[in-house]
Scaffold this active site. Structure first.
Site, PDB file in Angstrom:
ATOM      1  N   TRP A 179     -13.546 -27.967  95.489  1.00  9.49           N
ATOM      2  CA  TRP A 179     -12.100 -27.954  95.221  1.00  9.49           C
ATOM      3  C   TRP A 179     -11.401 -26.771  95.868  1.00  9.49           C
ATOM      4  O   TRP A 179     -10.191 -26.733  95.950  1.00  9.49           O
ATOM      5  CB  TRP A 179     -11.861 -27.900  93.701  1.00  9.49           C
ATOM      6  CG  TRP A 179     -12.682 -26.822  93.034  1.00  9.49           C
ATOM      7  CD1 TRP A 179     -13.897 -26.995  92.422  1.00  9.49           C
ATOM      8  CD2 TRP A 179     -12.400 -25.421  92.970  1.00  9.49           C
ATOM      9  NE1 TRP A 179     -14.381 -25.782  91.982  1.00  9.49           N
ATOM     10  CE2 TRP A 179     -13.482 -24.800  92.303  1.00  9.49           C
ATOM     11  CE3 TRP A 179     -11.340 -24.622  93.396  1.00  9.49           C
ATOM     12  CZ2 TRP A 179     -13.539 -23.429  92.060  1.00  9.49           C
ATOM     13  CZ3 TRP A 179     -11.402 -23.250  93.160  1.00  9.49           C
ATOM     14  CH2 TRP A 179     -12.491 -22.674  92.494  1.00  9.49           C
ATOM     15  N   ASN A 180     -12.153 -25.765  96.314  1.00 11.80           N
ATOM     16  CA  ASN A 180     -11.448 -24.541  96.746  1.00 11.80           C
ATOM     17  C   ASN A 180     -10.814 -24.662  98.126  1.00 11.80           C
ATOM     18  O   ASN A 180      -9.866 -23.963  98.434  1.00 11.80           O
ATOM     19  CB  ASN A 180     -12.324 -23.302  96.603  1.00 11.80           C
ATOM     20  CG  ASN A 180     -13.558 -23.344  97.445  1.00 11.80           C
ATOM     21  OD1 ASN A 180     -13.903 -24.397  97.985  1.00 11.80           O
ATOM     22  ND2 ASN A 180     -14.230 -22.229  97.585  1.00 11.80           N
ATOM     23  N   LYS A 202     -17.655 -37.696  98.967  1.00 11.78           N
ATOM     24  CA  LYS A 202     -17.177 -37.501  97.582  1.00 11.78           C
ATOM     25  C   LYS A 202     -16.467 -36.152  97.485  1.00 11.78           C
ATOM     26  O   LYS A 202     -17.087 -35.114  97.697  1.00 11.78           O
ATOM     27  CB  LYS A 202     -18.359 -37.489  96.607  1.00 11.78           C
ATOM     28  CG  LYS A 202     -17.897 -37.489  95.155  1.00 11.78           C
ATOM     29  CD  LYS A 202     -18.950 -36.983  94.186  1.00 11.78           C
ATOM     30  CE  LYS A 202     -18.679 -35.570  93.727  1.00 11.78           C
ATOM     31  NZ  LYS A 202     -17.392 -35.349  93.043  1.00 11.78           N
ATOM     32  N   ALA A 230     -14.297 -33.089  95.330  1.00 18.16           N
ATOM     33  CA  ALA A 230     -14.391 -32.521  93.987  1.00 18.16           C
ATOM     34  C   ALA A 230     -13.427 -33.250  93.065  1.00 18.16           C
ATOM     35  O   ALA A 230     -12.329 -33.637  93.484  1.00 18.16           O
ATOM     36  CB  ALA A 230     -14.043 -31.041  94.038  1.00 18.16           C
ATOM     37  N   GLY A 260     -20.564 -26.202  98.053  1.00 14.34           N
ATOM     38  CA  GLY A 260     -20.342 -25.976  96.623  1.00 14.34           C
ATOM     39  C   GLY A 260     -21.251 -24.872  96.122  1.00 14.34           C
ATOM     40  O   GLY A 260     -21.669 -23.997  96.895  1.00 14.34           O
ATOM     41  N   GLU A 271     -23.774 -25.519 102.336  1.00 16.08           N
ATOM     42  CA  GLU A 271     -22.888 -24.337 102.383  1.00 16.08           C
ATOM     43  C   GLU A 271     -22.692 -23.916 100.934  1.00 16.08           C
ATOM     44  O   GLU A 271     -21.919 -24.538 100.215  1.00 16.08           O
ATOM     45  CB  GLU A 271     -21.529 -24.696 102.995  1.00 16.08           C
ATOM     46  CG  GLU A 271     -21.589 -25.303 104.370  1.00 16.08           C
ATOM     47  CD  GLU A 271     -21.768 -24.272 105.465  1.00 16.08           C
ATOM     48  OE1 GLU A 271     -21.885 -23.063 105.151  1.00 16.08           O
ATOM     49  OE2 GLU A 271     -21.807 -24.677 106.627  1.00 16.08           O
ATOM     50  N   GLU A 312     -21.330 -13.917  91.336  1.00 15.58           N
ATOM     51  CA  GLU A 312     -20.095 -14.318  91.997  1.00 15.58           C
ATOM     52  C   GLU A 312     -18.918 -14.221  91.039  1.00 15.58           C
ATOM     53  O   GLU A 312     -19.033 -14.638  89.892  1.00 15.58           O
ATOM     54  CB  GLU A 312     -20.233 -15.792  92.416  1.00 15.58           C
ATOM     55  CG  GLU A 312     -20.217 -16.005  93.888  1.00 15.58           C
ATOM     56  CD  GLU A 312     -20.190 -17.492  94.240  1.00 15.58           C
ATOM     57  OE1 GLU A 312     -19.680 -17.794  95.283  1.00 15.58           O
ATOM     58  OE2 GLU A 312     -20.678 -18.322  93.444  1.00 15.58           O
TER      59      GLU A 312
HETATM   60  P1  NAP Z   1     -19.857 -27.260  92.350  1.00 14.45           P
HETATM   61  O1  NAP Z   1     -19.889 -27.461  90.891  1.00 14.45           O
HETATM   62  O2  NAP Z   1     -21.113 -27.048  93.058  1.00 14.45           O
HETATM   63  O3  NAP Z   1     -19.038 -28.520  92.936  1.00 14.45           O
HETATM   64  C1  NAP Z   1     -18.948 -28.814  94.286  1.00 14.45           C
HETATM   65  C2  NAP Z   1     -19.017 -30.291  94.483  1.00 14.45           C
HETATM   66  O4  NAP Z   1     -20.275 -30.753  94.010  1.00 14.45           O
HETATM   67  C3  NAP Z   1     -17.971 -31.095  93.729  1.00 14.45           C
HETATM   68  O5  NAP Z   1     -17.596 -32.196  94.510  1.00 14.45           O
HETATM   69  C4  NAP Z   1     -18.715 -31.546  92.498  1.00 14.45           C
HETATM   70  O6  NAP Z   1     -18.223 -32.735  91.947  1.00 14.45           O
HETATM   71  C5  NAP Z   1     -20.084 -31.789  93.076  1.00 14.45           C
HETATM   72  N1  NAP Z   1     -21.156 -31.775  92.084  1.00 14.45           N
HETATM   73  C6  NAP Z   1     -21.275 -31.050  90.950  1.00 14.45           C
HETATM   74  N2  NAP Z   1     -22.429 -31.352  90.320  1.00 14.45           N
HETATM   75  C7  NAP Z   1     -23.046 -32.298  91.072  1.00 14.45           C
HETATM   76  C8  NAP Z   1     -24.259 -33.030  90.954  1.00 14.45           C
HETATM   77  N3  NAP Z   1     -25.084 -32.843  89.928  1.00 14.45           N
HETATM   78  N4  NAP Z   1     -24.574 -33.934  91.909  1.00 14.45           N
HETATM   79  C9  NAP Z   1     -23.757 -34.153  92.952  1.00 14.45           C
HETATM   80  N5  NAP Z   1     -22.589 -33.493  93.114  1.00 14.45           N
HETATM   81  C10 NAP Z   1     -22.244 -32.570  92.194  1.00 14.45           C
HETATM   82  O7  NAP Z   1     -19.003 -26.025  92.803  1.00 14.45           O
HETATM   83  P2  NAP Z   1     -17.538 -25.692  92.421  1.00 14.45           P
HETATM   84  O8  NAP Z   1     -17.600 -25.144  91.051  1.00 14.45           O
HETATM   85  O9  NAP Z   1     -16.663 -26.828  92.697  1.00 14.45           O
HETATM   86  O10 NAP Z   1     -17.166 -24.607  93.559  1.00 14.45           O
HETATM   87  C11 NAP Z   1     -17.410 -23.255  93.478  1.00 14.45           C
HETATM   88  C12 NAP Z   1     -18.720 -22.872  94.140  1.00 14.45           C
HETATM   89  O11 NAP Z   1     -18.847 -23.430  95.442  1.00 14.45           O
HETATM   90  C13 NAP Z   1     -18.871 -21.405  94.343  1.00 14.45           C
HETATM   91  O12 NAP Z   1     -20.163 -21.033  93.960  1.00 14.45           O
HETATM   92  C14 NAP Z   1     -18.669 -21.183  95.837  1.00 14.45           C
HETATM   93  O13 NAP Z   1     -19.293 -20.054  96.344  1.00 14.45           O
HETATM   94  C15 NAP Z   1     -19.190 -22.418  96.413  1.00 14.45           C
HETATM   95  N6  NAP Z   1     -18.529 -22.718  97.694  1.00 14.45           N
HETATM   96  C16 NAP Z   1     -19.220 -22.516  98.845  1.00 14.45           C
HETATM   97  C17 NAP Z   1     -18.632 -22.740 100.071  1.00 14.45           C
HETATM   98  C18 NAP Z   1     -19.372 -22.522 101.350  1.00 14.45           C
HETATM   99  O14 NAP Z   1     -18.874 -22.917 102.380  1.00 14.45           O
HETATM  100  N7  NAP Z   1     -20.524 -21.949 101.357  1.00 14.45           N
HETATM  101  C19 NAP Z   1     -17.325 -23.205 100.124  1.00 14.45           C
HETATM  102  C20 NAP Z   1     -16.649 -23.420  98.931  1.00 14.45           C
HETATM  103  C21 NAP Z   1     -17.271 -23.171  97.715  1.00 14.45           C
HETATM  104  P3  NAP Z   1     -17.310 -32.744  90.630  1.00 14.45           P
HETATM  105  O15 NAP Z   1     -16.091 -31.989  91.000  1.00 14.45           O
HETATM  106  O16 NAP Z   1     -17.057 -34.196  90.432  1.00 14.45           O
HETATM  107  O17 NAP Z   1     -18.097 -32.102  89.548  1.00 14.45           O
END
Ligand code: NAP
Ligand code: MG
Length: 473
Positions: free
Chosen positions: A143-144, A167, A169, A220, A242, A376
């Site tokens: 989502w970010n 898919k 967020a 994520g 990532e 983080e």
């Molecule tokens: P997240 O919970 O990992 O969610 C990211 C995506 O994964 C969303 O589309 C989410 O869907 C999905 N997801 C969650 N649980 C899942 C599962 N069990 N199976 C399949 N998909 C799943 O992360 P967030 O809270 O949205 O974002 C913050 C984190 O992402 C931070 O730790 C940040 O550092 C990291 N991030 C990294 C980068 C990079 O480029 N390295 C960029 C941006 C963010 P739902 O929304 O439907 O739950």
């Protein structure tokens, strides 16, 4: 809304999209689960048969059309991003520009996929390496950056000849839907791009286990990334991850202090500190630590907080209540470990009590016992640690788990070069806290992930080398 095989579908099951600045529902969108995801994979599998044979320049042509359509809707996209994500409009506008730039880059790159001929190395055989698309791919985005993470995955996938099921967020499906409307308008053939919104475990389950899917690209959290790698093992998918980061920003006493302060402001407060390359720890050399901290706090205390849709806002809300509580918890923990609040330090009521706002905060006298030193933050809080020597700061800046981005400010060329070599991160900015450009490889080492996005490197993730040997005798 769900977009499968070139058609929009609605369902009874809805997801409310909330504006994090106001708590208000912006829109309710249709969601889907396992069945529709399987249908999306089937449509992408069918489309792949033709898409992989479509010449590169033609594939790029579709992306170029999408660029033109998106350009006409830049402000509309920016508003949608701000509404569903909360980041101030200038940050959202910058995201739209970079999203388009990724599409444009790969529209051109689609015609520049080359192979190799190794013939001179062999007397009787003609040896070749062909670059072929990996196949039907899946992508999960956060989502970010609700728009740019989508184009950064879809554009290289399509350029390489892959078809894709994506898919977004659940917090931010509206930017994704708008992007797919552009893809549809651009005439991208049916089945080449598919959008599934809904339960992450159901959709993720199909994406990691379906035998027709050859690749999964995820942006994520490290926690979810690890789960997806594990789930993908049974079908040995090519994975790009990532994941999270914990960026250090190091300031030596010989640095240009004003430039370093600008660096902290840009790398910490843009997008409300909710980016994986956001500075998480600032290390300042002992002799200038006090002066630097005061100067920074003075500027940070003047940042404006509020609904990002209003002009003149520097810092928007956090994405949800949990994130707000996490940030508040880290600040409380820092105080309990003898940190000094130099500015901020509380939940911000802004002009709307329903938003998830936190005051831009500077913590002086930070130490390695604090949670914030290793976990983080994903919010507008800067802890300032002081250090004595180069050796010491290298040791402390390198994180056990994370290795995404690191920054260093110094006017000593030798020191800058040594830091460049010693920092164990995928991205290093020397006197540069905004190093991200479309032509460069974005991605981390250690538990920050694997695989790169951006530039020519981003294509590699969607290509397989096929080695061919022809005996000429
Ligand atoms: P997240 O919970 O990992 O969610 C990211 C995506 O994964 C969303 O589309 C989410 O869907 C999905 N997801 C969650 N649980 C899942 C599962 N069990 N199976 C399949 N998909 C799943 O992360 P967030 O809270 O949205 O974002 C913050 C984190 O992402 C931070 O730790 C940040 O550092 C990291 N991030 C990294 C980068 C990079 O480029 N390295 C960029 C941006 C963010 P739902 O929304 O439907 O739950
Ligand atoms: Mg999450």
């Amino acid at each position: 809304m769900v977009y499968i095989n070139g058609k929009w579908r609605t369902s009874k099951k809805k997801l409310d999209v909330i504006n994090p600045a106001t708590g208000a529902i912006i829109e309710s969108v249709s969601t889907c689960g396992k069945n529709e995801t399987e249908k999306a994979v089937a449509s992408a599998t069918e489309a792949f048969k033709t898409w992989k044979k479509t010449p590169g320049p033609e594939r790029g042509g579709y992306l170029a059309k999408a660029v033109n359509i998106m350009r006409e809707k830049e402000e509309e996209f920016a508003k949608t991003i701000t509404e569903e994500n909360g980041k101030p409009l200038p940050d959202a506008r910058a995201e739209v520009k970079s999203s388009i730039a990724y599409l444009e880059w790969y529209a051109e790159e689609a015609r520049r996929i080359y192979g190799d001929t190794l013939t001179p190395s062999h007397e009787n055989k003609h040896l070749m390496v062909l670059q072929e698309p990996v196949g039907v791919s899946a992508a999960i985005t956060p989502w970010n950056f609700p728009l740019s993470m989508i184009t950064r995955k879809i554009a290289p996938a399509l350029a390489a000849g892959c078809t894709i099921v994506l898919k977004p967020a659940s917090y931010t499906p509206l930017s994704a839907i708008k992007a797919f409307e552009c893809f549809h308008e651009a005439g991208i053939p049916k089945g080449v791009v598919n959008l599934v919104v809904g339960s992450s475990s159901e959709i993720g389950g199909v994406m990691t286990s379906h035998k027709d899917l050859r690749k999964i690209s995820f942006t994520g959290s490290t926690e979810v990334g690890k789960k997806l790698i594990e789930q993908s093992a049974s079908t040995v998918k090519k994975v790009s991850m990532e994941l999270g980061g914990h960026a250090p920003l190091i300031i030596f006493e010989d640095a240009d202090i004003d430039k370093a302060i600008q660096g902290v402001l840009l790398s910490k407060f843009k997008s409300t500190g909710q980016t994986c390359i956001s500075t998480n720890r600032v290390y300042v050399q002992e002799s200038i630590a006090d002066e630097f901290s005061k100067k920074l706090a003075n500027i940070v205390s003047k940042l404006t907080v509020g609904n990002g849709l209003k002009e003149g806002i520097d810092v928007g809300p956090l994405i949800d209540k949990d994130s707000l509580e996490k940030v508040a918890g880290q600040v409380e923990d820092s105080i309990n470990h003898n940190g000094t609040i130099l500015c901020g330090g509380s939940v911000h009521t802004a002009d709307n009590i329903n938003g998830y706002f936190y005051e831009p905060t500077v913590i002086g006298g930070a130490n390695d016992k604090m949670e914030i030193a290793t976990e983080e933050t994903f919010g507008p809080v800067v802890p300032i640690f002081s250090f004595k020597s180069e050796e010491e700061v290298i040791e402390r800046a390198n994180h056990k788990e994370y290795g995404l981005a690191a920054y260093c400010f110094t006017s000593n060329l030798g020191c800058g070069l040594r830091m460049m070599r010693e920092l164990e991160y995928g991205i290093v900015g020397i006197n540069d806290a905004t190093p991200i450009v479309i032509q460069a490889p974005f991605g981390g080492v250690k538990e920050s992930g694997m695989g790169k996005e951006g530039g020519k490197y981003g294509l590699d993730s969607y290509l397989n080398e096929k080695y061919v040997s022809i005996d000429m005798n």
